[in-house]
Write a protein that holds these residues in place. Structure first.
Motif, PDB file in Angstrom:
ATOM      1  N   PRO A   1       6.700   1.190  -4.243  1.00  0.00           N
ATOM      2  CA  PRO A   1       6.968   2.221  -5.251  1.00  0.00           C
ATOM      3  C   PRO A   1       7.955   1.701  -6.298  1.00  0.00           C
ATOM      4  CG  PRO A   1       6.968   3.193  -3.074  1.00  0.00           C
ATOM      5  CD  PRO A   1       6.914   1.696  -2.883  1.00  0.00           C
TER       6      PRO A   1
ATOM      7  N   VAL B   1       3.693   8.703  -1.536  1.00  0.00           N
ATOM      8  CA  VAL B   1       3.883   7.888  -2.732  1.00  0.00           C
ATOM      9  C   VAL B   1       4.667   8.715  -3.753  1.00  0.00           C
ATOM     10  CG1 VAL B   1       2.680   6.667  -4.598  1.00  0.00           C
ATOM     11  CG2 VAL B   1       1.734   6.653  -2.280  1.00  0.00           C
TER      12      VAL B   1
ATOM     13  N   VAL C   1       3.389   2.500  -8.533  1.00  0.00           N
ATOM     14  CA  VAL C   1       3.723   1.435  -7.582  1.00  0.00           C
ATOM     15  C   VAL C   1       3.478   0.085  -8.253  1.00  0.00           C
ATOM     16  CG1 VAL C   1       3.245   2.850  -5.533  1.00  0.00           C
ATOM     17  CG2 VAL C   1       1.405   1.500  -6.560  1.00  0.00           C
TER      18      VAL C   1
END
Length: 158
Positions: free
Chosen positions: A12, A103, A107
């Motif tokens: 991330p 998430v 990323v």
């Protein structure tokens, strides 16, 4: 994206600088942890988040946003042949259930040996995943005798 020989990692963006690659202090580097991941994909803690390790082989990898899938080249006569086989493979794949990955937003895909603080324009790829929970599913596709590739699909959970 290419690797220098180890696994690729998807970190991330908001914790990118916490990935220390092969330069980690202590008995086990982040790169060592990534190399220890078994199978096609696995999650590793990075600060308050997790990184997705694309394991097994250091294959050339691309992210296809229209399918939310990482495609990892195992064998093919050409890139065009491989990419032309992806859509049918997605429908026919024998998917392995995977882990759930939270998430936080975009990323970054790069070689796990690199520290996240040292990614440069030519050694990483930004992937604009929407924030959310994803199940990471994997499969090996072999559409013909000369073509094989791994699929790491991000399935958004509702």
């Amino acid at each position: 994206m290419e690797s220098g020989g180890g696994p690729l990692v998807v970190v991330p963006a908001d914790v990118l600088t916490r990935w220390e690659g092969a330069d980690s202090e202590g008995p086990e580097s982040d790169y060592d942890r990534a190399c220890a991941v078994a199978g096609y994909a696995g999650l590793l803690a990075v600060g308050p988040s997790h990184a997705l390790v694309l394991g097994d082989e250091p294959s050339s990898t691309a992210f296809l946003p229209e399918h939310e899938v990482f495609v990892r080249w195992v064998a093919a006569e050409s890139e065009a042949e491989l990419l032309g086989s992806v859509e049918a493979a997605l429908a026919d794949a024998a998917w392995e259930d995977g882990q759930v990955w939270d998430v936080p937003g975009p990323v970054v895909l790069f070689d796990s040996a690199w520290p996240g603080s040292e990614v440069e324009p030519d050694n990483h790829a930004r992937v604009d995943l929407a924030a959310g929970r994803y199940e990471v599913r994997t499969a090996l596709a072999q559409p013909n005798a000369e073509t094989a590739f791994q699929l790491v699909r991000m399935v958004r959970l509702r």
